[in-house]
Design an enzyme around this catalytic site. Structure first.
Site, short mmCIF file in Angstrom:
data_model
loop_
_atom_site.label_atom_id
_atom_site.label_comp_id
_atom_site.label_asym_id
_atom_site.label_seq_id
_atom_site.Cartn_x
_atom_site.Cartn_y
_atom_site.Cartn_z
N ASP A 61 36.15 51.87 -17.94
CA ASP A 61 36.42 50.44 -17.79
C ASP A 61 35.13 49.64 -17.72
O ASP A 61 35.16 48.41 -17.85
CB ASP A 61 37.24 50.18 -16.52
CG ASP A 61 38.67 50.66 -16.65
OD1 ASP A 61 39.14 50.78 -17.80
OD2 ASP A 61 39.31 50.92 -15.63
N THR B 165 18.45 13.16 8.16
CA THR B 165 19.66 12.35 8.20
C THR B 165 20.55 12.60 7.00
O THR B 165 21.76 12.41 7.08
CB THR B 165 19.35 10.85 8.33
OG1 THR B 165 18.60 10.45 7.20
CG2 THR B 165 18.55 10.57 9.58
N ASP C 191 45.01 45.45 -13.35
CA ASP C 191 45.67 46.76 -13.44
C ASP C 191 46.99 46.67 -12.71
O ASP C 191 47.18 45.79 -11.88
CB ASP C 191 44.84 47.81 -12.69
CG ASP C 191 43.63 48.24 -13.46
OD1 ASP C 191 43.61 48.01 -14.67
OD2 ASP C 191 42.71 48.80 -12.84
N ASP D 67 39.01 50.41 -12.79
CA ASP D 67 38.62 51.41 -11.80
C ASP D 67 37.93 52.62 -12.41
O ASP D 67 37.16 53.29 -11.73
CB ASP D 67 39.83 51.84 -10.96
CG ASP D 67 41.02 52.23 -11.84
OD1 ASP D 67 40.85 52.33 -13.06
OD2 ASP D 67 42.11 52.42 -11.29
N ASN E 17 15.56 12.18 4.04
CA ASN E 17 16.03 13.16 3.06
C ASN E 17 16.29 14.52 3.70
O ASN E 17 17.19 15.25 3.28
CB ASN E 17 15.02 13.32 1.93
CG ASN E 17 15.06 12.12 0.99
OD1 ASN E 17 15.85 11.20 1.19
ND2 ASN E 17 14.21 12.14 -0.02
N ASN F 97 19.57 9.02 -2.47
CA ASN F 97 18.21 8.96 -3.03
C ASN F 97 18.05 7.79 -3.99
O ASN F 97 17.05 7.09 -3.97
CB ASN F 97 17.90 10.26 -3.79
CG ASN F 97 17.59 11.38 -2.82
OD1 ASN F 97 18.01 11.35 -1.68
ND2 ASN F 97 16.85 12.36 -3.29
MG MG Z 1 45.19 54.70 -12.85
#
Ligand code: MG
Ligand code: ADP
Length: 939
Positions: A682, A776, A363, A678, A773, A744
Site C-alpha cells: 500500500d 498587544t 479500507d 496497512d 505588534n 499592520n
Molecule cells: Mg486486510
C-alpha cells in the site's frame, strides 16, 4: 573456509556472521532457536550492550536552526532599521538636540533585542517542534515479535539484545541485525542500507565467504530494512550502534522539518510586505521633501531627518513580527489536539491540508469494521453448520439446524478444522482471563473456530509440522502451507505430506477438481460449484467475510516459488463465514462527512457482496449502487477510470496496485484524497495520496513509514475527527492573519498620514510599534488560535487546497479593515493634535491598541455577533484582552515605563476619548456582519 573465531565469545565484536553456520551462531551467542533467551538473560544482556537505539546525529544542528532564524528578510529589515535609528541618535547627540532625559540608542537596542528575542523564540519553537515530531514518530515505532522464555511475545524494538530470537514477516521493518535461522520466501528491501531498490532473496541455509559484500550476505538481515514478502526466524547478532545501519548512522535520513504550505506562503508574504514597505518609504520621503521644498522654498535637512524617522516606524509597523510564532504554535497545538483524538501526525503539513480533504478512501476490514472476527457459519460439501460461542473464547458449539452436533462425526468438517489451524500464522493467547489474538484477526477467528470444534493448534502443529508455505498477499488473496501428514493419516491420505490452501472462495474453487464429502473424495460437479458460489454470495450479502478451504495430498515437498503449479487440482473442503461487525461510531462519521461535503469511499480486498452489505449498512452506498471490482478496473484505461471514479463508492476484490490507480484517477479529477492502507504494497498509494493514512494497530511498519498520519485506533471516525481539527486550525489561522495584518496596514497608513497632513513629528516610535505588534497584537492572536471550532465547520464544503490564504474575502477584508483602522486613528490624531498637543502621540498609540482589542473580540466569528457568542467559550481571549489592556495602562502610568516607551500619562478625559474612538472599530466589524446578513437575506 570459516575464519578463526576468537575464543572469548564477545558478540559485540563485529564478527563475520555471514560465514558462520546457524548452529555455530546460536552457540556463540548462547541462545536457543526454539526457546530464545530467558527474561533474566535478556536483562543482563541489556545491561551489557545497552538499548537497541541509534544515536541520532542527523538533523539540523542547534546552530543551524538558530542561524536559519536570521535568514528571514523581515528580521534583516529590522536590523537595518535598528542601525539607521542608531545613526540618527548619533547625529542628535552631536548636535545636542536629544531631549533631556531621553535615553540614547533606545530604539536601536530595543529593536535589536526584539530581533534576538524573535530569533531565540523561533529557535526554541522549531527545535521543540522537531523534537515533538521525532517523539511522535517514536510513538509509532515498531514492536518486535520475539521468542523469550520459550514463548512468543511482542516487545519494544529498543529492548532487543544479541541472542534474541526474532520473528519477521512481510511488512516488518527489521529492528536489529541478525543471522537467519530459517526462512520462507523471504524477500527484503535493503535500499536503506545499500541503495538497491530491488528486494533481495534471503536464504538461511547457506554460509558465505568472508569477502561477500554487504548486499550479497543473503543469510543475514539488517536493521532498518523492510520485509517485502515471506517470513523468517532470526537470531539477533547486533543491536544499537553496532548494527550496519548504526555504522552509517550519520547518513540516516533525519526527521525532516518540512515547512507547511502556509509557512511557505508566509515567507512569500514577508517578501511582499518588505518590498511594499520600501516603496512606501520612498514615496513618503520623496513626497515629504518635495512638499517641504514647495512650502519653505528650500531643501530642509531637518525635515529629511523627520521623514527618515517616519520611514523607520513604517518599516517596523509593516512587519508582522508576531505572526510566525503564532502560526508555529497553532500548528503544534493542532497536532496535540489531533493526537488526543487518536490521529498521530507524522508530517506537519498534514495538519493544515487535512482541512482540504474532499475524498476519504478507506479500507473496510478494521477501519470501517471492528476487526473482531467471529465465525458464524461453516459450509462443507455435505452440511451447513451454524457456530455458537462468544468472542475469542475457544469454546462453543456446532449446530445443524437446531441440533447440536459433535465435530468428530463429520470427517470433512474435521479436516477443514485442521486446515484452520495449520494454514495459519496467528496465535491465540490467554492472559488474565482475556483471550487475545496475536497476528491477523481473520486467522485468529479460525483458531477460535477450531477450538470450538475441539481442535487445538499446538498439538496438531507438533504432529504435522510445516515444511513449506506459499504466503498470503493482498494480490494473491490466498495462502498455502505444506505439512507432514502426521501419523493419523489425516484426510484419508496415504501421502506423506498435505497442502492446505485457504483464501478468497472464488479463487480457491477455480483451482479445485474434487470435493471432500464426508470421508470420501469425489470429483467436483458443475452444479456443486454453482451451489458453493451461491452459498458464498448468500453469506457475503449479509456482510459476512467468507474464506474458502481446500487441501491436497502430496508425495514430496515442492520447491519454493512453485505456488502457481502446486496450487492446482485441489480438493474442496468448504466455506467459512465470519462476522466482522461495523464499528458503531462509523455510521455517524459517514453522515458527518456527507454534511461536510466529503465523500467516503470503501476500497477492499473482500468480496463485492460483503463490501456492499457493509457499505450500505454504514451509509457509504445506497441499495443498488454500483461496485467496481479489481478485475473490471484492471481493464480500464486511465480515461475510462476517470469517467467512473466519481460515481462508484465501493471497490471490491482490489489489489494494492489498483489503490494507486484509484488515487491517481481521483486526483486527475481534482479531488484532494485521504487514503488508508496497512500492507507493504500500500506504500505507493499512501505516498501518492494527498494525505496517506496508516493503521496504528494492524498497519505494517512500511506503511507507517510512507504515511502522513497514523490512526492510533485504526478507526475511520478518527479520520473524520482529524479532518474537523484540520478545518478548525485552518480557519483559526485565517482569523488571526486577518486580525494581525489588518492592524499592520492601519498602523502604516496612520504613520504615513502624519507628515502628509503636516503634523510635526512621528506619531509612533519604532519601540511602540514593536510593542503593539508583539504584545498587544500577539497575545490576542494566540488566544484566537485556540478558538473552539465553529459549530458549522463540518457543515460547509472543504476549502480548495490550492486557494490562496487570502482567498474568500480575506485579502479584501484586511485592506478594508486596515483603511477603517487608519481612518479612525487618523481622525483621532487630528483631534488630539489640535486639542491635546502634549499628549497626542500617546493618544494615537493608545487608540490603536484599544481598537485592536475590540477587533479581537469581534473577529471571533464571521457571521455571528459578539453578543450572540458565549464569551466564555474562549476564556483565553478574555484573559488576553484584559491582560493586554492592563499592560497598556501600565505603560502610560508607570514612570519608568513612560520614560522607556516615551509615553505621557493621559488624563481621564483623554483616555475616554481614546476609548470612544477605538470602540468604533468594534462597532464597524459588528455592523459589517449585520450588513452581510441583511444582504444575504435579500438574495
Ligand atoms: Mg486486510
Ligand atoms: P481487506 O483487508 O480489504 O478485507 P485483504 O487484502 O486483507 O482485504 O483480503 C482480501 C481477501 O483475501 C479476503 O477477502 C480473503 O478472501 C482473503 N484473505 C484475507 N486474509 C487472508 C488470510 N490470512 N489467508 C488467506 N486468505 C485471506
Amino acid at each position: 573456509m570459516t575464519p578463526s573465531i576468537p575464543s572469548n565469545s564477545n558478540p559485540d565484536q563485529a564478527r563475520p556472521w555471514h560465514t558462520l553456520e546457524v548452529e555455530k551462531t546460536l552457540e556463540l551467542l548462547s541462545s536457543d532457536a526454539e526457546s530464545g533467551l530467558t527474561t533474566v538473560e535478556a536483562q543482563e544482556r541489556l545491561q551489557q550492550y545497552g538499548p537497541n537505539e541509534l544515536q541520532e546525529t542527523a538533523g539540523r544542528s542547534s546552530w543551524e536552526i538558530l542561524l536559519d532564524q536570521f535568514k528571514n528578510i523581515m528580521l534583516l529589515m529590522l536590523i537595518l532599521v535598528a542601525l539607521i535609528s542608531g545613526i540618527l541618535d548619533l547625529v542628535d547627540l552631536r548636535s545636542g538636540k536629544l531631549a533631556a532625559g531621553e535615553i540614547p540608542f533606545k530604539d536601536t537596542i530595543a529593536i535589536l533585542l526584539i530581533v534576538v528575542l524573535n530569533g531565540i523564540l523561533g529557535y526554541l519553537q522549531e527545535s521543540r517542534a522537531e523534537k515533538a515530531l521525532a517523539a511522535l514518530k517514536k510513538l509509532s515505532s515498531p514492536k518486535v515479535r520475539i521468542i523469550r522464555d520459550g514463548r512468543q511475545v511482542e516487545v519494544e524494538g529498543k529492548t532487543l539484545v544479541p541472542g534474541d530470537i526474532m520473528l519477521v514477516e512481510a511488512g516488518v521493518q527489521i529492528s536489529a541485525d541478525g543471522r537467519l535461522i530459517e526462512e520462507a520466501n523471504l524477500q527484503i528491501r535493503e535500499s536503506a542500507l545499500t541503495g538497491e531498490a530491488q528486494a533481495v532473496n534471503k536464504q538461511a541455509s547457506v554460509h558465505l565467504s568472508d569477502e561477500t559484500s554487504l548486499g550479497d550476505r543473503i543469510n543475514l538481515v539488517f536493521q532498518g530494512t523492510e520485509v517485502v514478502q515471506g517470513r523468517g526466524k532470526v537470531i539477533v547478532t547486533g543491536t544499537g550502534m553496532k548494527t550496519e545501519l548504526g555504522k552509517i548512522a550519520d547518513m540516516l535520513q533525519s526527521v525532516e522539518s518540512e515547512d507547511t504550505p502556509l509557512q511557505q506562503r508566509m515567507t512569500q508574504l514577508g517578501n511582499v510586505l518588505v518590498s511594499g514597505s520600501l516603496v512606501l518609504v520612498a514615496i513618503v520621503i520623496v513626497g515629504g521633501m518635495i512638499q517641504s521644498r514647495f512650502s519653505s522654498g528650500r531643501w530642509d535637512w531637518g525635515v529629511l531627518q523627520d521623514l527618515v524617522e517616519v520611514s523607520l516606524s513604517m518599516a517596523v509597523a509593516v512587519v508582522p513580527e508576531g505572526l510566525p510564532a503564532v502560526i508555529t504554535v497553532t500548528l503544534a497545538l493542532g497536532t496535540q489536539r489531533m493526537v488526543r483524538r487518536h490521529a498521530l501526525i507524522r508530517k506537519l503539513p498534514a495538519v493544515e491540508t487535512l482541512g482540504s480533504v474532499t475524498t476519504i478512501c478507506s479500507d473496510k476490514t478494521g477501519t470501517l469494521t471492528q476487526n473482531k472476527m467471529v465465525v458464524q457459519r461453516v459450509e462443507t460439501g455435505s452440511q451447513s453448520f451454524r457456530v455458537a460461542g462468544e468472542g475469542y473464547i475457544p469454546t462453543g458449539e456446532f449446530y445443524l439446524g437446531d441440533q447440536q452436533v459433535a465435530v468428530e462425526q463429520y470427517p470433512d468438517l474435521q479436516t477443514l478444522m485442521l486446515g484452520c489451524v495449520l494454514c495459519n500464522d496467528a496465535m491465540l493467547q490467554h492472559e488474565k482471563d482475556q483471550w487475545t489474538i496475536l497476528g491477523d484477526p481473520t486467522e485468529g477467528a479460525l483458531i477460535v473456530l477450531a477450538g470450538k470444534g475441539g481442535v487445538d493448534k499446538e498439538p496438531v502443529l507438533r504432529q504435522m509440522p510445516r515444511v513449506r508455505e506459499f504466503p498470503f498477499s493482498s494480490e494473491r488473496k490466498r495462502m498455502s502451507v505444506i505439512c507432514r501428514a502426521g501419523d493419523k493419516g489425516q484426510a484419508n491420505s496415504q501421502s506423506p505430506y498435505l497442502m492446505f490452501t485457504k483464501g478468497s472462495p472464488e479463487l480457491i474453487l477455480e483451482r479445485c477438481t474434487h470435493i471432500q464429502m464426508g470421508d470420501k473424495k469425489e470429483p467436483l460437479r458443475d452444479e456443486q460449484r454453482t451451489q458453493i458460489l451461491e452459498q458464498n454470495n448468500q453469506m457475503a450479502s449479509v456482510g459476512l467475510r467468507v474464506l474458502g478451504f481446500s487441501y491436497k495430498p502430496m508425495d514430496n515437498v515442492p520447491p519454493e516459488g512453485s505456488e502457481e503449479t502446486e496450487e492446482q487440482k485441489l480438493v474442496w473442503l468448504g466455506l467459512v463465514g465470519m462476522l466482522d461487525a461495523p464499528r458503531p461510531e462509523v455510521r455517524d462519521a459517514v453522515a458527518k462527512c456527507k454534511q461536510a461535503g466529503i465523500r467516503a469511499m470503501m476500497i477492499t480486498g473482500d468480496h463485492q457482496l460483503t463490501a456492499q452489505a457493509i457499505a450500505q449498512d454504514l451509509g457509504i452506498a445506497q441499495v443498488g449502487d454500483r461496485v467496481l471490482t479489481g478485475q473490471q478496473l484492471q481493464k480500464f484505461s486511465p480515461e475510462e477510470l476517470d469517467q467512473q471514479v466519481d460515481d462508484v463508492n465501493i471497490y471490491a476484490r482490489v489489489a494494492p496496485e489498483h489503490k494507486l490507480r484509484i488515487v491517481q484517477s481521483l486526483q486527475r479529477r481534482g479531488r484532494f484524497v485521504a487514503m488508508t492502507g496497512d500492507g507493504v504494497n500500500d506504500a505507493p498509494a499512501l505516498k501518492q495520496a494527498d494525505i496517506g493514512i496508516a493503521m496504528g494497530i494492524t498497519g505494517t511498519d512500511v506503511s507507517k513509514e510512507a504515511s502522513d498520519m497514523v490512526l492510533l485506533d485504526d478507526n475511520f471516525a478518527t479520520i473524520v475527527a482529524a479532518t474537523e481539527e484540520g478545518r478548525t486550525v485552518y480557519s483559526n489561522i485565517r482569523r488571526f492573519i486577518k486580525y494581525i495584518l489588518g492592524s499592520n496596514i492601519g498602523e502604516v497608513l496612520t504613520i504615513a498620514a502624519a507628515p502628509l497632513l503636516g503634523l510635526g513629528g512621528v506619531p509612533l516610535s519604532p519601540l511602540q510599534i514593536l510593542w503593539m505588534n508583539l504584545v498587544t497584537d500577539g497575545l490576542p492572536a494566540l488566544a484566537l488560535a485556540v478558538e473552539p471550532a465553529e459549530p458549522d465547520v463540518m457543515r460547509r464544503p472543504p476549502m480548495n487546497p490550492r486557494e490562496s490564504i487570502f482567498a474568500r474575502g480575506l485579502g479584501s477584508y484586511m485592506i478594508r479593515i486596515g483603511i477603517i483602522f487608519a481612518i479612525i486613528s487618523i481622525a483621532l490624531m487630528v483631534v488630539a493634535y489640535r486639542y491635546f498637543p502634549d499628549d497626542w502621540k500617546t493618544m494615537v498609540f493608545t487608540t490603536l491598541c484599544l481598537a485592536q482589542m475590540g477587533h479581537a473580540l469581534a473577529v471571533r466569528s464571521n457571521t455571528r455577533l459578539t453578543i450572540e457568542l458565549n464569551p466564555f467559550s474562549n476564556p483565553y481571549l478574555l484573559w488576553a484582552v484584559t491582560l493586554t489592556t492592563a499592560l497598556q495602562l501600565l505603560l502610560l502610568y508607570v514612570p519608568f515605563l513612560q520614560d522607556f516607551f516615551g509615553t505621557t500619562p493621559l488624563t481621564l478625559q483623554e483616555l475616554g476619548i481614546c476609548l470612544g474612538f477605538s470602540s468604533l472599530m468594534f462597532v464597524w466589524v459588528e455592523l459589517e456582519k449585520l450588513f452581510i446578513r441583511w444582504y444575504k437575506s435579500r438574495q
